[in-house]
Design an enzyme around this catalytic site. Sequence first.
Site, short mmCIF file in Angstrom:
data_model
loop_
_atom_site.label_atom_id
_atom_site.label_comp_id
_atom_site.label_asym_id
_atom_site.label_seq_id
_atom_site.Cartn_x
_atom_site.Cartn_y
_atom_site.Cartn_z
N ASP A 35 5.56 64.19 18.63
CA ASP A 35 4.67 64.82 19.61
C ASP A 35 3.95 66.02 18.98
O ASP A 35 4.48 66.66 18.07
CB ASP A 35 5.52 65.26 20.80
CG ASP A 35 4.70 65.44 22.06
OD1 ASP A 35 3.49 65.10 22.06
OD2 ASP A 35 5.27 65.94 23.05
N HIS A 52 -3.96 63.41 14.35
CA HIS A 52 -3.33 62.09 14.18
C HIS A 52 -3.27 61.70 12.70
O HIS A 52 -2.28 61.15 12.22
CB HIS A 52 -4.07 61.03 14.98
CG HIS A 52 -4.01 61.27 16.47
ND1 HIS A 52 -2.85 61.60 17.12
CD2 HIS A 52 -4.99 61.25 17.42
CE1 HIS A 52 -3.11 61.77 18.41
NE2 HIS A 52 -4.39 61.57 18.62
N LEU A 146 15.60 51.80 3.31
CA LEU A 146 15.44 52.25 4.69
C LEU A 146 14.52 51.32 5.49
O LEU A 146 13.48 50.88 4.98
CB LEU A 146 14.87 53.67 4.70
CG LEU A 146 14.55 54.29 6.06
CD1 LEU A 146 14.96 55.76 6.08
CD2 LEU A 146 13.08 54.17 6.39
C1 V0D Z 1 -0.49 58.68 15.49
C2 V0D Z 1 1.79 60.37 14.55
C3 V0D Z 1 1.49 55.15 11.40
C4 V0D Z 1 1.81 59.76 15.91
C5 V0D Z 1 1.77 59.39 13.43
C6 V0D Z 1 -1.38 52.58 16.52
C7 V0D Z 1 0.56 59.11 16.46
C8 V0D Z 1 0.41 58.78 13.22
C9 V0D Z 1 1.30 54.00 12.15
C10 V0D Z 1 1.66 52.62 11.79
C11 V0D Z 1 0.13 56.55 14.32
C12 V0D Z 1 2.09 51.71 12.75
C13 V0D Z 1 2.43 50.40 12.39
C14 V0D Z 1 2.38 50.03 11.06
C15 V0D Z 1 1.96 50.92 10.10
C16 V0D Z 1 1.59 52.21 10.46
C17 V0D Z 1 0.74 54.45 13.36
C18 V0D Z 1 -0.14 54.47 15.49
C19 V0D Z 1 -0.26 55.83 15.45
C20 V0D Z 1 -0.57 53.76 16.72
F1 V0D Z 1 2.75 48.78 10.72
N1 V0D Z 1 1.09 56.22 12.07
N2 V0D Z 1 0.63 55.82 13.26
N3 V0D Z 1 0.37 53.76 14.44
N4 V0D Z 1 0.02 57.94 14.31
#
Ligand code: V0D
Length: 256
Positions: A35, A52, A146
């Site tokens: 968050d 983000h 991991l």
């Molecule tokens: C935004 C902070 C990696 C929280 C981290 C679609 C919110 C960065 C992924 C990710 C997000 C997901 C699946 C995958 C590879 C990477 C990701 C989302 C948001 C939402 F196979 N960061 N990340 N996906 N944020």
Amino acid sequence: MIKRIQAWLSRNDRQPKPVEISPDNIPRHVAIIMDGNGRWAKRRGLPRIVGHQNGMKAVKRATIAASDLGVEYLTMYAFSTENWKRPKDEVDFLMRLPVDFLALELDELIENNVRVRVMGGTDALPDHTRGAMEEAVARTKHNTGLVLNFALNYGSRKEIEEAMRSIGEDIAAGRLTAGDISSELIDSRLMSGGLPDPDLLIRTSGEMRISNFMLWQIAYSELWFTDIYWPEFDKSHLHQAVAEYQNRTRRYGGLK
Ligand code: V0D
């Protein structure tokens, strides 16, 4: 006077001092509610999407730090079933992050023997999002280190609802009876099926809520909250959380 004390406390929290971690009692499964990306950006006068982007870098840092400690499973709450209510531009940007992640961060995680998996309603995702995610899973499926488990379009009540529906269908069809319902059966029908329950749940950015995250699975998890915004999270914060986990679980450890 009071103001000065508060300033010191918050700076101290942002730069925690080194802690002692015992190699014997590392949490097997750490789950994180990431968050504060938007608030981190706002505080710097930057657009939310920059928060983000930096949040994605923190994912890589946390993953490598967890892997170095010997954590086996790391679950990251990346997108909730409620996040669709955000402005369309922001949702569109978030849905590109798995694509960026694949291009920018995955090679380093592969060097660290990390295996990616995803839980959530992935059918509802745009093609480019699902495609990137599937490629990340495919490119790491033979890794033995991991397990990095992204919760994406995930909501725990929805997960429980679907598990109940699948058990109900098996009972209606005569494949199961009501007497077969057990914690183990319910576990096996959840999206986290196959993973142990989280030992430690971390939430950043000062909110002290669970927000529909792994409600069934965190029944016995230790909870650790920090005021740090997710894009600032680094290995010192993970170490602090694990050290506190060890202090709490050691206290009654002899009696468990
Ligand atoms: C935004 C902070 C990696 C929280 C981290 C679609 C919110 C960065 C992924 C990710 C997000 C997901 C699946 C995958 C590879 C990477 C990701 C989302 C948001 C939402 F196979 N960061 N990340 N996906 N944020």
